[in-house]
Design a protein around this motif. Structure first.
Motif, PDB file in Angstrom:
ATOM      1  N   PRO A 102      45.545  14.461  42.076  1.00 23.53           N
ATOM      2  CA  PRO A 102      44.544  14.208  41.031  1.00 23.53           C
ATOM      3  C   PRO A 102      45.192  13.855  39.694  1.00 23.53           C
ATOM      4  O   PRO A 102      46.369  14.140  39.451  1.00 23.53           O
ATOM      5  N   ASP A 103      44.396  13.265  38.822  1.00 26.58           N
ATOM      6  CA  ASP A 103      44.831  13.074  37.436  1.00 26.58           C
ATOM      7  C   ASP A 103      44.828  14.415  36.706  1.00 26.58           C
ATOM      8  O   ASP A 103      45.774  14.739  36.004  1.00 26.58           O
ATOM      9  N   TRP A 104      43.727  15.155  36.845  1.00 27.43           N
ATOM     10  CA  TRP A 104      43.585  16.470  36.230  1.00 27.43           C
ATOM     11  C   TRP A 104      43.037  17.440  37.266  1.00 27.43           C
ATOM     12  O   TRP A 104      42.539  17.028  38.323  1.00 27.43           O
ATOM     13  N   ILE A 105      43.113  18.721  36.949  1.00 23.62           N
ATOM     14  CA  ILE A 105      42.466  19.754  37.756  1.00 23.62           C
ATOM     15  C   ILE A 105      41.539  20.550  36.844  1.00 23.62           C
ATOM     16  O   ILE A 105      41.897  20.866  35.707  1.00 23.62           O
ATOM     17  N   VAL A 106      40.347  20.846  37.331  1.00 22.18           N
ATOM     18  CA  VAL A 106      39.400  21.647  36.570  1.00 22.18           C
ATOM     19  C   VAL A 106      39.078  22.908  37.353  1.00 22.18           C
ATOM     20  O   VAL A 106      38.883  22.863  38.575  1.00 22.18           O
ATOM     21  N   ILE A 107      39.045  24.030  36.655  1.00 19.42           N
ATOM     22  CA  ILE A 107      38.760  25.328  37.261  1.00 19.42           C
ATOM     23  C   ILE A 107      37.291  25.662  37.052  1.00 19.42           C
ATOM     24  O   ILE A 107      36.798  25.685  35.921  1.00 19.42           O
ATOM     25  N   THR A 108      36.593  25.926  38.132  1.00 10.80           N
ATOM     26  CA  THR A 108      35.225  26.444  38.063  1.00 10.80           C
ATOM     27  C   THR A 108      35.268  27.909  38.479  1.00 10.80           C
ATOM     28  O   THR A 108      35.323  28.223  39.648  1.00 10.80           O
ATOM     29  N   SER A 109      35.369  28.803  37.518  1.00 15.54           N
ATOM     30  CA  SER A 109      35.278  28.596  36.090  1.00 15.54           C
ATOM     31  C   SER A 109      36.100  29.685  35.399  1.00 15.54           C
ATOM     32  O   SER A 109      36.621  30.580  36.057  1.00 15.54           O
ATOM     33  N   PHE A 110      36.154  29.615  34.053  1.00 11.31           N
ATOM     34  CA  PHE A 110      36.776  30.721  33.338  1.00 11.31           C
ATOM     35  C   PHE A 110      35.841  31.916  33.289  1.00 11.31           C
ATOM     36  O   PHE A 110      36.274  33.058  33.482  1.00 11.31           O
ATOM     37  N   ASN A 111      34.540  31.683  33.068  1.00 13.73           N
ATOM     38  CA  ASN A 111      33.647  32.833  32.870  1.00 13.73           C
ATOM     39  C   ASN A 111      32.197  32.549  33.260  1.00 13.73           C
ATOM     40  O   ASN A 111      31.272  32.933  32.549  1.00 13.73           O
ATOM     41  N   GLU A 112      31.986  31.904  34.419  1.00 16.77           N
ATOM     42  CA  GLU A 112      30.620  31.775  34.930  1.00 16.77           C
ATOM     43  C   GLU A 112      30.356  33.008  35.791  1.00 16.77           C
ATOM     44  O   GLU A 112      30.553  33.010  37.006  1.00 16.77           O
ATOM     45  N   TRP A 113      29.893  34.074  35.149  1.00 23.33           N
ATOM     46  CA  TRP A 113      29.734  35.364  35.823  1.00 23.33           C
ATOM     47  C   TRP A 113      28.573  35.410  36.799  1.00 23.33           C
ATOM     48  O   TRP A 113      28.718  35.955  37.910  1.00 23.33           O
ATOM     49  N   PRO A 114      27.386  34.886  36.485  1.00 31.00           N
ATOM     50  CA  PRO A 114      26.274  34.996  37.442  1.00 31.00           C
ATOM     51  C   PRO A 114      26.551  34.337  38.791  1.00 31.00           C
ATOM     52  O   PRO A 114      26.001  34.759  39.804  1.00 31.00           O
ATOM     53  N   GLU A 115      27.387  33.297  38.807  1.00 30.92           N
ATOM     54  CA  GLU A 115      27.722  32.637  40.071  1.00 30.92           C
ATOM     55  C   GLU A 115      29.028  33.156  40.664  1.00 30.92           C
ATOM     56  O   GLU A 115      29.472  32.658  41.713  1.00 30.92           O
ATOM     57  N   GLY A 116      29.665  34.109  40.014  1.00 30.64           N
ATOM     58  CA  GLY A 116      30.845  34.738  40.583  1.00 30.64           C
ATOM     59  C   GLY A 116      32.047  33.829  40.718  1.00 30.64           C
ATOM     60  O   GLY A 116      32.863  33.994  41.639  1.00 30.64           O
ATOM     61  N   THR A 117      32.224  32.870  39.788  1.00 26.51           N
ATOM     62  CA  THR A 117      33.375  31.967  39.866  1.00 26.51           C
ATOM     63  C   THR A 117      34.391  32.222  38.753  1.00 26.51           C
ATOM     64  O   THR A 117      35.291  31.410  38.543  1.00 26.51           O
ATOM     65  N   TYR A 118      34.280  33.316  38.056  1.00 24.49           N
ATOM     66  CA  TYR A 118      35.126  33.637  36.905  1.00 24.49           C
ATOM     67  C   TYR A 118      36.576  33.920  37.338  1.00 24.49           C
ATOM     68  O   TYR A 118      36.834  34.430  38.420  1.00 24.49           O
ATOM     69  N   ILE A 119      37.511  33.550  36.463  1.00 23.64           N
ATOM     70  CA  ILE A 119      38.909  33.993  36.600  1.00 23.64           C
ATOM     71  C   ILE A 119      39.300  34.894  35.436  1.00 23.64           C
ATOM     72  O   ILE A 119      40.422  35.409  35.395  1.00 23.64           O
ATOM     73  N   GLU A 120      38.396  35.063  34.498  1.00 19.37           N
ATOM     74  CA  GLU A 120      38.617  35.971  33.373  1.00 19.37           C
ATOM     75  C   GLU A 120      38.919  37.383  33.890  1.00 19.37           C
ATOM     76  O   GLU A 120      38.382  37.793  34.923  1.00 19.37           O
ATOM     77  N   PRO A 121      39.771  38.161  33.216  1.00 23.23           N
ATOM     78  CA  PRO A 121      40.058  39.524  33.677  1.00 23.23           C
ATOM     79  C   PRO A 121      38.780  40.324  33.902  1.00 23.23           C
ATOM     80  O   PRO A 121      37.859  40.298  33.088  1.00 23.23           O
ATOM     81  N   SER A 122      38.741  41.036  35.035  1.00 24.22           N
ATOM     82  CA  SER A 122      37.527  41.743  35.416  1.00 24.22           C
ATOM     83  C   SER A 122      37.846  43.150  35.883  1.00 24.22           C
ATOM     84  O   SER A 122      39.013  43.509  36.115  1.00 24.22           O
ATOM     85  N   VAL A 123      36.796  43.939  36.040  1.00 19.22           N
ATOM     86  CA  VAL A 123      36.947  45.304  36.525  1.00 19.22           C
ATOM     87  C   VAL A 123      37.502  45.306  37.947  1.00 19.22           C
ATOM     88  O   VAL A 123      38.386  46.091  38.290  1.00 19.22           O
ATOM     89  N   ALA A 124      37.013  44.408  38.790  1.00 17.26           N
ATOM     90  CA  ALA A 124      37.407  44.408  40.204  1.00 17.26           C
ATOM     91  C   ALA A 124      38.796  43.828  40.432  1.00 17.26           C
ATOM     92  O   ALA A 124      39.526  44.313  41.301  1.00 17.26           O
ATOM     93  N   TYR A 125      39.171  42.802  39.670  1.00 24.89           N
ATOM     94  CA  TYR A 125      40.398  42.067  39.982  1.00 24.89           C
ATOM     95  C   TYR A 125      41.467  42.149  38.898  1.00 24.89           C
ATOM     96  O   TYR A 125      42.574  41.646  39.108  1.00 24.89           O
ATOM     97  N   GLY A 126      41.168  42.740  37.771  1.00 24.27           N
ATOM     98  CA  GLY A 126      42.163  42.789  36.707  1.00 24.27           C
ATOM     99  C   GLY A 126      42.570  41.386  36.283  1.00 24.27           C
ATOM    100  O   GLY A 126      41.737  40.491  36.136  1.00 24.27           O
ATOM    101  N   ASP A 127      43.888  41.189  36.106  1.00 25.72           N
ATOM    102  CA  ASP A 127      44.424  39.893  35.688  1.00 25.72           C
ATOM    103  C   ASP A 127      44.852  39.027  36.871  1.00 25.72           C
ATOM    104  O   ASP A 127      45.522  38.006  36.688  1.00 25.72           O
ATOM    105  N   ARG A 128      44.509  39.417  38.078  1.00 27.19           N
ATOM    106  CA  ARG A 128      44.997  38.748  39.287  1.00 27.19           C
ATOM    107  C   ARG A 128      44.801  37.245  39.244  1.00 27.19           C
ATOM    108  O   ARG A 128      45.721  36.468  39.546  1.00 27.19           O
TER     109      ARG A 128
END
Length: 529
Positions: free
Chosen positions: A335-361
């Motif tokens: 690809p030219d670029w890569i996009v992450i879905t998502s940093f913090n879309e919490w209702p759809e459960g696609t977040y990579i932001e640090p969380s209670v369940a996963y920490g900084d994983r």
């Protein structure tokens, strides 16, 4: 809870010009006496006033020119790193969370640090976390500039300021389905505002000097409607518009393509999906005679089961293994670029932001794989120079041995037999062609591994031989050389199902069999035991 921002009231400043009093005194430079200065004549006063106005105007003009030069310099410096060949890593970001968001009835997990989106401290923390993970810019979901309860406009402006303070970039995810847009006319007005206001901020994401805007659901309007909007808003095509969805006809107007989600139900093969849309984007480039950017999507998983949607589903994260496969498939599509879905879309459960369940994983995995992608040069090359050593399966009792490299640096030319040369600092040799399989060993950079086979169903993996044992390596992390047409086709080992997974499958198969859904032989054997 939505925020209302009252308009600022600015009181115009007034300035009065006046002459000094007609009688002034100045001290003589030759004596200690004071002398009286003759008052100016009525004829001289207008001339002096005119000169003062002229001097003031010139001074203001110089200040304005300096400000424009400095702003242009900052904007130029800010975009130097974003050129066509730069392999950017972007992430979708959302700014509509408030005090009522964080409960397990509405989201599948909670942030490690709860926040409200309007909090600038939270914005700064998220930007710094993204920077450490190798993310170059947030694509901020934006509903347009209007609407009494629309907090995305004020939060976007605040994010731009916070990003500028940290040398970070902000782009826009244009929400075509915004509740504050009543038709394509409102859409055109909103885009005009975005390009005239937000895109001129020094922190706005630009590539080759052009502001970047992603679009959610452009299929809301027809291709011809979008053509009319763009001809009105951006007739010179001085910005970069990235479309979304499965209809490539929109490339007649847009400058590239992405899939907001490639985690579907029923699931699709990530490698196949990425390769298909990469090829379609390349075909659009040929059809329209201009480069269309392919932006591959990576997702850590998915879980919108708390949204109340009728088609809600969950895709397990597998402790990070699914995210790693998403990165592998994305990188392999060149690809030219890569996009992450998502940093913090919490209702759809696609977040990579640090969380209670996963920490900084998931931020840690993002840092590893963004390094892999960026070292490979994005769309210009498939070669990478860093590897993820994360292990999805439970660690074995004995840590895998690190095999020292052979005493070769560059691969010999020509190579007599198919050979894979490790191009990364440390490469996992796995028992099968997926991060679901156990790690057999870790190979150091420069190691030469004879290629013994490839499964057509797993084209992104090579079967190799190491110390008399066959294992599997991820193809983008090696240089394959020699007569590759001689590589034998093999059948990869079946996934090694855990007892819990087998029990779950048996439960699902407890009902009557479905003749139209034949099960593979390995699954029959796994469930019969």
């Amino acid at each position: 809870m939505f925020l209302l921002f009252p308009p600022h009231q600015f009181a115009p400043a007034s300035r009065q010009w006046y002459d000094p009093s007609p009688m002034t005194q100045e001290q003589s430079s030759h004596t200690n006496e004071f002398r009286v200065v003759s008052p100016t004549t009525n004829a001289e006063q207008p001339v002096r006033l005119l000169w003062r106005i002229l001097y003031t105007f010139l001074l203001l003009l110089l200040l304005a020119l300096f400000s424009l030069w400095r702003g242009g310099y900052i904007a130029s410096a800010a975009t130097d790193a974003q050129q066509s060949g730069t392999p950017l890593v972007l992430a979708f970001y959302y700014t509509w969370f408030d005090e009522n968001t964080w409960n397990y009835a509405t989201v599948p997990d909670l942030p490690a640090t709860q926040y409200v989106s309007r909090d600038r401290a939270a914005m700064g923390r998220h930007i710094e976390q993204a920077q450490r993970a190798g993310i170059d810019a947030f694509l901020v979901a934006w509903y347009g500039p209007n609407g009494d309860s629309n907090q995305t406009e004020a939060n976007l402006a605040a994010l731009l300021d916070e990003a500028a303070a940290r040398n970070f970039r902000i782009g826009i995810l244009f929400e075509t389905t915004s509740p504050f847009l009543n038709g394509s006319g409102d859409g055109a007005a909103a885009l005009t505002h975005a390009l005239n206001v937000h895109a001129n901020h020094p922190a706005f994401l630009r590539v080759d000097g052009k502001p970047v805007i992603f679009f959610w659901r452009p299929s809301q309007w027809s291709v011809e409607t979008w053509r009319a909007i763009r001809d009105q808003v951006d007739p010179g095509r001085n910005s970069i518009w990235i479309a979304e969805g499965v209809d490539m006809a929109y490339q007649a107007v847009f400058d590239g393509h992405h899939l907001y989600s490639n985690t579907w139900n029923p699931p699709s093969d990530l490698s196949y999906t990425n390769q298909k849309f990469a090829k379609w984007t390349a075909a659009a480039s040929q059809q329209y005679g201009t480069h269309k950017r392919w932006v591959a999507t990576v997702m850590p998983g998915y879980d919108d089961t708390r949204t109340g949607r009728g088609n809600a589903f969950a895709r397990d994260r597998e402790g990070g293994a699914y995210y790693e496969r998403a990165w592998q498939a994305a990188i392999a599509s060149n690809p030219d670029w890569i996009v992450i879905t998502s940093f913090n879309e919490w209702p759809e459960g696609t977040y990579i932001e640090p969380s209670v369940a996963y920490g900084d994983r998931f931020l840690e995995l993002t840092a590893q794989w963004s390094g892999v992608f960026k070292s490979g040069g994005g769309g210009s090359s498939g070669v990478v120079s860093a590897a993820s050593v994360a292990q999805a399966a439970p660690a074995p009792a004995i840590a895998p041995a690190v095999v020292p490299p052979a005493a070769v640096t560059p691969p010999p030319t020509p190579v007599a037999n198919p050979t894979a040369f490790v191009t990364v600092a440390l490469l996992n040799l796995r028992a099968g062609p997926s991060t679901d399989f156990a790690i057999l060993a870790q190979m150091a950079q420069g190691t030469a591994l004879p290629i013994t086979g490839q499964d057509p169903d797993w084209p992104a993996w090579w079967q190799v031989s190491q110390a008399g044992t066959n294992g599997w390596v991820y193809a983008p992390l090696v240089d394959a050389a020699g007569p590759l047409e001689r590589v034998a086709q093999v059948v990869a080992p079946p996934p090694q199902l855990s007892a819990a997974a087998i029990k779950q499958i048996l439960t699902r198969l407890a009902g009557p069999p479905i003749p139209s859904l034949p099960l593979p032989a390995w699954l029959h054997s796994a469930t019969e035991n």
